[in-house]
Scaffold this motif. Structure first.
Motif, PDB file in Angstrom:
ATOM      1  N   ILE A 170     121.084  81.795 -38.253  1.00  0.00           N
ATOM      2  CA  ILE A 170     122.150  81.720 -37.255  1.00  0.00           C
ATOM      3  C   ILE A 170     121.925  82.856 -36.259  1.00  0.00           C
ATOM      4  O   ILE A 170     121.890  84.032 -36.657  1.00  0.00           O
ATOM      5  N   PRO A 171     121.735  82.555 -34.980  1.00  0.00           N
ATOM      6  CA  PRO A 171     121.428  83.635 -34.021  1.00  0.00           C
ATOM      7  C   PRO A 171     122.617  84.579 -33.822  1.00  0.00           C
ATOM      8  O   PRO A 171     123.777  84.188 -33.987  1.00  0.00           O
ATOM      9  N   LYS A 172     122.307  85.807 -33.452  1.00  0.00           N
ATOM     10  CA  LYS A 172     123.356  86.777 -33.157  1.00  0.00           C
ATOM     11  C   LYS A 172     123.987  86.438 -31.801  1.00  0.00           C
ATOM     12  O   LYS A 172     123.475  85.645 -31.037  1.00  0.00           O
ATOM     13  N   GLY A 173     125.090  87.091 -31.539  1.00  0.00           N
ATOM     14  CA  GLY A 173     125.802  86.840 -30.290  1.00  0.00           C
ATOM     15  C   GLY A 173     126.995  85.939 -30.451  1.00  0.00           C
ATOM     16  O   GLY A 173     127.650  85.569 -29.480  1.00  0.00           O
ATOM     17  N   ILE A 174     127.320  85.590 -31.712  1.00  0.00           N
ATOM     18  CA  ILE A 174     128.444  84.694 -31.954  1.00  0.00           C
ATOM     19  C   ILE A 174     129.769  85.328 -31.555  1.00  0.00           C
ATOM     20  O   ILE A 174     130.763  84.637 -31.335  1.00  0.00           O
ATOM     21  N   ASP A 175     129.783  86.668 -31.423  1.00  0.00           N
ATOM     22  CA  ASP A 175     131.033  87.326 -31.037  1.00  0.00           C
ATOM     23  C   ASP A 175     131.450  86.964 -29.614  1.00  0.00           C
ATOM     24  O   ASP A 175     132.582  87.266 -29.202  1.00  0.00           O
ATOM     25  N   GLY A 176     130.551  86.289 -28.869  1.00  0.00           N
ATOM     26  CA  GLY A 176     130.925  85.843 -27.528  1.00  0.00           C
ATOM     27  C   GLY A 176     131.939  84.718 -27.551  1.00  0.00           C
ATOM     28  O   GLY A 176     132.575  84.410 -26.536  1.00  0.00           O
ATOM     29  N   LEU A 177     132.112  84.089 -28.705  1.00  0.00           N
ATOM     30  CA  LEU A 177     133.075  82.979 -28.825  1.00  0.00           C
ATOM     31  C   LEU A 177     134.436  83.550 -29.225  1.00  0.00           C
ATOM     32  O   LEU A 177     134.975  83.238 -30.292  1.00  0.00           O
ATOM     33  N   TYR A 178     135.005  84.366 -28.368  1.00  0.00           N
ATOM     34  CA  TYR A 178     136.249  85.042 -28.719  1.00  0.00           C
ATOM     35  C   TYR A 178     137.460  84.125 -28.654  1.00  0.00           C
ATOM     36  O   TYR A 178     138.557  84.514 -29.049  1.00  0.00           O
ATOM     37  N   ASN A 179     137.290  82.891 -28.146  1.00  0.00           N
ATOM     38  CA  ASN A 179     138.391  81.915 -28.163  1.00  0.00           C
ATOM     39  C   ASN A 179     138.267  80.910 -29.308  1.00  0.00           C
ATOM     40  O   ASN A 179     139.114  80.034 -29.455  1.00  0.00           O
ATOM     41  N   LEU A 180     137.215  81.049 -30.092  1.00  0.00           N
ATOM     42  CA  LEU A 180     136.921  80.069 -31.137  1.00  0.00           C
ATOM     43  C   LEU A 180     137.993  80.075 -32.223  1.00  0.00           C
ATOM     44  O   LEU A 180     138.346  81.126 -32.749  1.00  0.00           O
ATOM     45  N   ARG A 181     138.498  78.858 -32.553  1.00  0.00           N
ATOM     46  CA  ARG A 181     139.466  78.715 -33.637  1.00  0.00           C
ATOM     47  C   ARG A 181     138.827  78.156 -34.906  1.00  0.00           C
ATOM     48  O   ARG A 181     139.163  78.581 -35.998  1.00  0.00           O
TER      49      ARG A 181
END
Length: 975
Positions: free
Chosen positions: A213-224
């Motif tokens: 799983i690539p890094k950078g997932i913290d960019g999805l700050y609206n993800l529910r």
């Protein structure tokens, strides 16, 4: 055809555009015509079996009133298409291109096929695209999402898309819902997906995605919600997952992720659902897990977690479901978990937990307690006696099996009124079964097997009327089987083996219509078996071995059970025991053609158990007398046959000498003139009729007559069946009506009926000639020249199945299946012949049928011997099953030895039960066959030869099963 229609409509659209542009004024705007005709083009490319689009009319000025259509009230242009659950099929056509104002396209839950390209839909205008639950396939082009500015919702779930997820997806910056689940996408997750900052729901589950799983997932700050389950992802969960601070649901289960759980999970303050089960995570369950106080469902199952459980679990006051099964957890359940006041389900199966059952476990109102396959010890008394009323009313599942619990089963279990599943097996419980078990009105499964229980089965158990499975094996239970079980009308599994039960098998069991599995073996039961047990229609297994059962086995299912199921009962008799009973009545199914006495008398002793008789009993004298009567009858019939043959010879001679004009005439009173009908319009038949009198041209004989080969004047060979006159319809009208019906049946795996000839004394059927002979010849006659490879045999089995399936769709029953009626053409394809001839019999009853198809002995379904059972297409399924076993083994359906009869079905079934089924495969194949195909095919043959007609599959289902056996992956993909 549909493509031509859509092209025609598009051409019409172009003409109308030109026409409207040339007129100074028009009653219709060009854009309005675009919407109407574009939708008509769309309709032309699909199938609408439910008629949902029937109201669409190309003459309408506007489509805004059409079903499934919504328009923008300002522009009056089509803005939404909603065709969910319309049962549409076919492919998406170019008509959608005309809907330039389309904002929502929803076609979910249909059966649309083909690939999907951007040319079909203007993504630059769409806000919602929902094509979920169809059969769309192919790869998505890399630039599929290139122009998708307004796009907010994309749902392509449950299709058959392949290839990689397009990188152009990163262009859809406004997207909030993305569901590509249940497809066949592969490769890595595109890193650009983490740049979709507006994304609230991401579901890529049930694909074939791989790598880390690539890094950078913290960019999805609206993800529910995020669901990456059921893929092939590897590596660790990115540590920046905590940046998705709004996350409520996370599912990474069923992958190959490893390492430990990232502590950044603590930042997910809104998380309620966390599932990382079925991965390779390791180490201890972290103490900080108790800080995720919003958790309602925590699943860490099927991993490699070890050590003791953290006491911080007690802080999860919102937790409802806790699943940590199949790990290496040690120690006892922490007392702090009493603080989990919302807990409903705990699952710690297959760990290494020790200690006593904690008292809190029956206090917090759990609905399911699953603690099987651990090392929990002590008794149940202390913990269950402290149970609160809330548990009495809520607990539905209690599984403590495979532990080291001891002592008595508490009477207080009877207080749990909602208990439906109770499994205490494989412990060391002692004492009797509680008498108040009958108070558990919801109890469906009760398993206390492999303990040290004694006493008797309480009669009160009959009050548990919803009981479906009662399993008490391997205890020390005494007494009789209670007759009160007759009140448990849903009981399907009854296992009481390895106890000390005595007395007879109660008649009450015959009243349990749903019984499927019964095991009473290794007890002290005696007396005779109730004959009424033969009426149980759903039995799969009934084991009474190693008892003292006496007398005769019931009929029906009990004629087919394994001999091992009746061993150890020296006074038991019946066909399966290989001990005859003085009162056994004959079964007219399998006769020995090599024994004139048996054949003449219609003897029907079960085929595997024909025995020698050394003394002349009263029945022997009766048999001798009957034989004498039959001999006289045979002589009389022979005289009659000679007269019939003479008449037939005269008729055939007249036929051979007649010209074409004679054949076209209707039958007259002259027995020597007849009517010839060739369905294909080729009347060139007369030159070959001499073959009917030429023994050298005879191909074979069967129950309905002899078959000869002849050649038409144009050189085409045909096969002619000269029907046995004495038992066929005498009415020309009835004969022609039935034969014409058969002549209309056409299928690649059926022998084609080309025509017929009729006189009062001679009836002929003219068939297409199949050059390579019968399946019987290939299997049982000749040597290496007729060798059939496994692929040849599998193709023949499939061909037979497809031919029979087609017949059954037309409500035609064959009745006379056997290997000599399966013909092989020059390409090796099977063709079923002689179908439907039973319709020509004057009375379609069992006696007449059995007398006409005695050559099919061994293929005949057992219901031919029972006048109370309806004969249906399931008779053909039985014969097909025998043919399958014959093709795989190379053995005849019935083989007669000097002192015995070997029935193929019984031989294969016995070998399967002993794990030696591969020994039954034809020696000619010499191991050159795929076991993964041969064994399932043999099992299919056995299923088709079930003694109970309702247990046999239909032929269409058989075809589907064969396709699954040959191409399992393709069949799954097409399902």
């Amino acid at each position: 055809m549909r493509k031509l229609v859509s092209q025609y409509i598009l051409l019409t659209l172009s003409i109308l555009r030109l026409f409207s542009s040339c007129k100074s004024s028009s009653s219709l705007s060009p854009s309005l015509n675009d919407d109407v005709l574009g939708l008509i083009v769309f309709k032309a490319d699909i199938k609408d079996p439910s008629g949902k689009l029937a109201s669409w009319n190309e003459d309408d000025d506007s489509p805004c009133g059409w079903k499934g259509i919504k328009c923008n009230p300002r522009s009056n242009r089509v803005s939404e298409l909603n065709f969910d659950r319309f049962s549409l099929s076919g492919k998406l056509g170019r008509g959608l291109l005309q809907l330039q104002s389309l904002r929502r396209l929803s076609l979910s839950k249909n059966n649309l096929t083909g690939s999907f390209t951007p040319a079909l839909v203007r993504l630059s205008n769409l806000r919602v695209l929902d094509l979920s639950e169809n059969s769309l396939s192919g790869e998505m082009p890399p630039d599929f999402f290139r122009k998708c500015g307004p796009l907010r919702i994309v749902n392509l779930a449950n299709n058959k898309f392949t290839g990689k997820i397009p990188k152009s997806l990163s262009s859809c910056v406004g997207i909030s819902v993305l569901d590509l689940s249940a497809n066949q996408f592969s490769g890595s997750l595109p890193s650009g997906i983490w740049g979709l900052h507006g994304l609230r729901s991401l579901d890529l589950s049930s694909n074939q995605l791989s790598d880390e799983i690539p890094k950078g997932i913290d960019g999805l700050y609206n993800l529910r919600t995020i669901d990456l389950s059921r893929n092939q992802l590897t590596g660790r969960i990115p540590g920046d997952i905590g940046g998705c601070s709004m996350l409520k649901s996370l599912d990474f289960s069923c992958n190959s992720l490893s390492g430990g759980l990232p502590i950044s999970f603590l930042n997910l303050s809104f998380i309620g659902y966390l599932n990382v089960g079925e991965n390779s995570f390791e180490g201890q369950v972290p103490e900080w897990i108790g800080g995720m106080q919003g958790l309602e469902n925590l699943d860490l199952s099927v991993n490699n977690f070890t050590g003791v459980l953290p006491t911080s679990l007690g802080k999860l006051r919102s937790l409802k479901v806790l699943n940590m099964s199949v790990n290496g957890l040690r120690g006892s359940l922490p007392e702090s978990m009493a603080g989990c006041l919302s807990l409903q389900v705990i699952d710690f199966r297959r760990n290494r937990l020790t200690g006593d059952l904690p008292q809190w476990i029956f206090k917090v109102g759990l609905q399911e307690i699953l603690l099987s396959e651990n090392k929990i010890s002590g008794t149940m008394n202390d913990s269950i006696s402290s149970a609160e009323k809330v548990s009495h009313q809520s607990l539905g599942v209690l599984d403590l099996s495979h532990n080291v619990l001891s002592g008595a089963i508490p009477l207080s279990l009877g207080n749990f009124s909602s208990l439906g599943f109770l499994n205490l097996s494989k412990n060391s419980f002692s004492g009797p079964i509680p008498t108040n078990v009958g108070e558990l009105k919801a109890l469906a499964i009760f398993d206390v097997s492999e303990n040290q229980l004694n006493g008797s089965i309480p009669s009160e158990i009959g009050n548990a009327t919803k009981l479906q499975e009662l399993i008490l094996q391997k205890n020390f239970i005494e007494g009789r089987i209670p007759t009160s079980l007759e009140h448990c009308s849903s009981l399907s599994i009854l296992i009481l083996s390895h106890n000390s039960l005595e007395g007879p098998i109660p008649l009450a069991l015959s009243k349990l219509a749903d019984l499927q599995v019964v095991d009473l073996s290794f007890n002290d039961l005696n007396g005779a078996m109730p004959k009424q047990l033969e009426n149980l229609q759903h039995l799969n297994s009934f084991n009474i071995s190693h008892n003292n059962i006496q007398g005769e086995l019931p009929g029906g299912f009990f004629n087919t059970i394994s001999p091992s199921s009746v061993l150890g009962n020296p006074s038991l008799c019946g066909s399966v025991t290989k001990r005859s009973c003085s009162t056994v009545l004959p079964k007219p199914i399998v006769l020995n053609p090599n024994s004139t006495t048996d054949a003449t008398l219609g003897s029907s002793l079960p085929p595997k158990f024909v025995q020698k008789k050394n003394l002349l009993s009263i029945s022997s004298f009766i048999a001798i007398g009957a034989a004498a009567v039959i001999v006289i009858g045979v002589i009389a019939i022979t005289v009659l046959n000679l007269r019939v043959r003479a008449s037939a010879a005269r008729s055939a001679a007249a036929l051979a000498l007649s010209n074409d004009d004679d054949f076209s005439h209707s039958p007259s009173n002259d027995a020597n003139s007849g009517k010839l009908v060739i369905f294909s319009g080729e009347p060139d038949f007369s030159t070959g009729t001499h073959a009917l009198l030429n023994k050298d041209c005879e191909l074979g004989r069967g129950g309905f007559g002899a078959v000869y080969r002849t050649v038409l004047q144009n050189g085409r060979p045909v096969a002619i069946k000269k029907l046995t006159v004495s038992s066929l319809v005498k009415s020309q009208e009835d004969f022609e009506r039935e034969v014409k019906k058969l002549g209309k049946i056409r299928h690649p795996n059926l022998v084609t009926l080309e025509g017929y000839y009729w006189t009062q004394s001679l009836q002929l059927l003219i068939y297409d000639y199949i050059s390579a002979g019968s399946l019987h010849k290939h299997l049982h006659e000749g040597s290496g020249g007729n060798f059939l490879s496994w692929n040849d045999r599998f193709s023949i089995i499939v061909g037979m199945a497809k031919g029979l399936s087609h017949l059954h769709q037309l409500n035609v029953i064959h009745y006379n299946l056997k290997s000599s009626n399966i013909l092989i053409d020059g390409l090796g394809d099977a063709k079923v012949g002689d179908f439907g001839l039973a319709r020509l019999l004057p009375m379609l009853d069992r006696y007449t049928l059995s007398s006409k198809i005695q050559s099919a002995l061994g293929y005949m379904a057992p219901e031919f011997a029972c006048r109370t059972v309806k004969i249906t297409e399931k008779c053909d399924v039985y014969g097909f099953g025998v043919l399958v076993l014959e093709v795989v083994t190379g053995k005849r359906p019935v083989e007669y030895m000097e002192d015995d009869v070997v029935v193929l079905c019984e031989m294969v079934r016995g070998a399967l039960e002993e794990g030696k089924v591969e020994e039954c495969v034809d020696e000619q194949l010499q191991g050159e066959y795929p076991v993964e195909e041969v064994i399932p095919v043999m099992k299919l043959g056995l299923i088709c030869t079930s003694q109970v007609p309702s247990n046999r599959p239909g032929m269409r289902e058989v075809v589907n099963i064969l396709e699954l056996i040959r191409c399992p992956l393709e069949s799954q993909e097409s399902g």
